[in-house]
Design a protein around this motif. Structure first.
Motif, short mmCIF file in Angstrom:
data_model
loop_
_atom_site.label_atom_id
_atom_site.label_comp_id
_atom_site.label_asym_id
_atom_site.label_seq_id
_atom_site.Cartn_x
_atom_site.Cartn_y
_atom_site.Cartn_z
N MET A 25 0.82 -1.21 0.00
CA MET A 25 0.00 0.00 0.00
C MET A 25 0.86 1.26 0.00
SD MET A 25 -3.42 -0.71 2.28
CE MET A 25 -2.58 -1.13 3.80
N ARG A 28 1.54 1.78 -3.54
CA ARG A 28 0.27 1.73 -4.26
C ARG A 28 0.20 0.61 -5.28
NH1 ARG A 28 -1.37 7.48 -6.41
NH2 ARG A 28 -3.05 6.21 -7.28
N GLU A 31 -4.07 -0.37 -3.58
CA GLU A 31 -4.60 0.94 -3.22
C GLU A 31 -5.23 0.89 -1.83
OE1 GLU A 31 -5.04 4.00 -5.21
OE2 GLU A 31 -3.37 3.15 -6.35
N THR A 33 -7.87 1.65 0.96
CA THR A 33 -9.30 1.98 0.88
C THR A 33 -9.72 2.98 1.94
OG1 THR A 33 -9.76 0.01 2.23
CG2 THR A 33 -9.93 -0.23 -0.17
N SER A 36 -4.64 7.05 5.72
CA SER A 36 -3.68 7.76 4.88
C SER A 36 -2.28 7.23 5.11
CB SER A 36 -3.73 9.27 5.17
OG SER A 36 -3.30 9.53 6.49
N ASP A 43 0.50 12.65 0.97
CA ASP A 43 -0.34 11.46 0.90
C ASP A 43 -0.03 10.73 -0.41
OD1 ASP A 43 -2.49 9.59 0.55
OD2 ASP A 43 -3.67 10.76 1.99
N LEU A 45 -1.74 8.81 -2.14
CA LEU A 45 -2.84 8.82 -3.08
C LEU A 45 -2.91 10.10 -3.90
CD1 LEU A 45 -5.68 7.15 -0.96
CD2 LEU A 45 -4.31 6.12 -2.78
N SER A 46 -2.19 11.13 -3.45
CA SER A 46 -2.18 12.40 -4.18
C SER A 46 -1.09 12.43 -5.25
CB SER A 46 -1.98 13.57 -3.21
OG SER A 46 -0.65 13.56 -2.68
N GLY A 49 1.03 7.31 -9.44
CA GLY A 49 1.47 6.00 -8.98
C GLY A 49 2.78 5.54 -9.58
#
Length: 303
Positions: A25, A28, A31, A33, A36, A43, A45-46, A49
Motif C-alpha cells: 500500500m 500503491r 490501493e 481503501t 492515509s 499522501d 494517493l495524491s 502511482g
C-alpha cells in the motif's frame, strides 16, 4: 505508525497477517481503501502511482531480475525510465556494483543465470538503490537463500545500511532476522493488528501482551543477550588462570555465554586487542538480564 528517516523497521507476523499488503500500500501496488499513508508529508494517493514507485526501492524474495538483461542493464532500468544520461547511468551502475561488493569489470556484462543466488540478491538490492530512493521496501529478500548465505547477506546489508542510511520497511517471517536487523520491530497479529512496535531489546525484555510473548517463543533471554555487547556487563578483574581464549568488549554477551559453556571455565577474560581489560562470569551476564527493563510499548498509533 510513524517511521523516522533512516530507520530500518521490521514487519513480522504469521502468514496472512497483512505484512506484505501493508508494504504494497505504501507504493500503491495495492490501493488503500481508507486512512492515509504519507511520505515526507505527502499522501501517496495524491501522487502519480508510476512516479511514486520509481522513487521507492523495491526488493522481493524472488529477486525478479530480467533474465535477458545483463546485470548492468538490470540495475539501469529505473534510471533509464527517469531519463538519466548514459554516462550518469553507467557511473551509477558501477558505483552500486562496488557498493554491494561485486566488481563491475567482472559482473556488469554477465546475465543473472551466471550468478549465484546470493550474488543475484545483491544485484536486486543494487537495482532497488539505483535512483537513490529515500524509501526502500524489502519483502523477505533473503528468504530463499540457505542459512549461511542468508547470514552473510544480512551482515552485508547492515554494513550497507550503515553507509546509506535509507528508510527501510523490511518484511520477514523470521523473528531472529527481525531482532538482528531492525531498529524497531512491528509485531502483527492474525487480525492485522499491530500488537507491539518497539526496539528489538524492548520487545524481548517487555512483551506487550501474551500474543507477543508467544510469538517470541522460547529463549527470549538468549535472544536478548545477542543484542547486548560484552561491555554492557560489569567486568571483574582479569584472571590469569582463565582460558587463553578471550572475548572482545564489542562481541555480544551471547557469544560470551557460548564461550563460557564451551570452555567450562568459571570466567573468561575480556581483551581489547592484546590488553586484558577484565573478566566475565555467569553472574555478571545474569545481572545484565536482571536489570530493570522498560514498560512495554503497546498497540495502536505511535508518533
Amino acid at each position: 505508525m510513524r517511521i523516522e528517516p533512516g530507520e530500518l523497521v521490521m514487519f513480522v507476523g504469521p502468514s496472512g497477517c497483512g505484512k506484505t499488503t501493508t508494504m504494497k500500500m505504501i507504493n500503491r501496488i495495492i490501493e488503500p481503501t481508507s486512512g492515509s499513508i504519507r511520505i515526507n508529508g505527502d499522501d501517496v494517493l495524491s501522487l502519480d502511482g508510476n512516479e511514486l514507485r520509481r522513487h521507492i526501492g523495491y526488493v522481493i524474495q524472488q529477486i525478479g531480475l530480467f533474465p535477458h538483461f545483463t546485470i548492468a542493464d538490470n540495475i539501469a532500468v529505473v534510471p533509464k525510465l527517469l531519463g538519466w544520461s548514459k554516462q550518469r547511468t553507467a557511473e551509477r551502475v558501477d558505483e552500486l556494483l562496488r557498493t554491494v561488493q561485486l566488481d563491475p569489470a567482472v559482473f556488469a556484462d554477465r546475465f543473472p543465470r551466471q550468478l549465484s543466488g546470493g550474488q543475484q540478491q545483491r544485484v536486486g538490492v543494487a537495482r532497488a538503490l539505483a535512483a537513490d530512493p529515500p524509501v526502500m521496501l524489502m519483502d523477505e529478500p533473503f528468504g530463499a537463500t540457505d542459512p549461511i548465505t542468508r547470514e552473510k547477506l544480512q551482515a552485508e546489508f547492515l554494513r550497507l545500511q550503515a553507509d546509506i542510511g535509507k528508510t527501510i520497511i523490511f518484511v520477514t517471517h523470521d523473528f531472529e532476522e527481525a531482532i538482528r536487523m531492525g531498529d524497531r520491530i512491528a509485531v502483527l497479529s492474525e487480525r492485522s493488528q499491530i500488537e507491539q512496535f518497539d526496539t528489538p531489546a524492548n520487545v524481548l525484555a517487555a512483551p506487550a501482551n501474551d500474543y507477543v510473548t508467544s510469538f517470541i517463543g522460547q529463549g527470549a533471554a538468549l535472544k536478548r543477550l545477542a543484542l547486548i555487547p560484552v561491555n554492557g556487563a560489569r567486568f571483574g578483574p582479569a584472571d590469569a588462570s582463565a582460558p587463553s581464549i578471550t572475548i572482545s568488549p564489542d562481541d555480544s554477551l551471547r557469544e560470551a555465554l557460548d564461550l563460557l559453556v564451551l570452555t567450562g571455565a568459571p570466567r573468561i577474560n575480556v581483551a581489547d586487542g592484546e590488553r586484558a581489560v577484565g573478566s566475565l562470569d555467569l553472574a555478571a551476564i545474569s545481572a545484565v538480564l536482571g536489570a530493570e527493563v522498560p514498560a512495554p510499548q503497546g498497540t495502536g498509533e505511535r508518533s
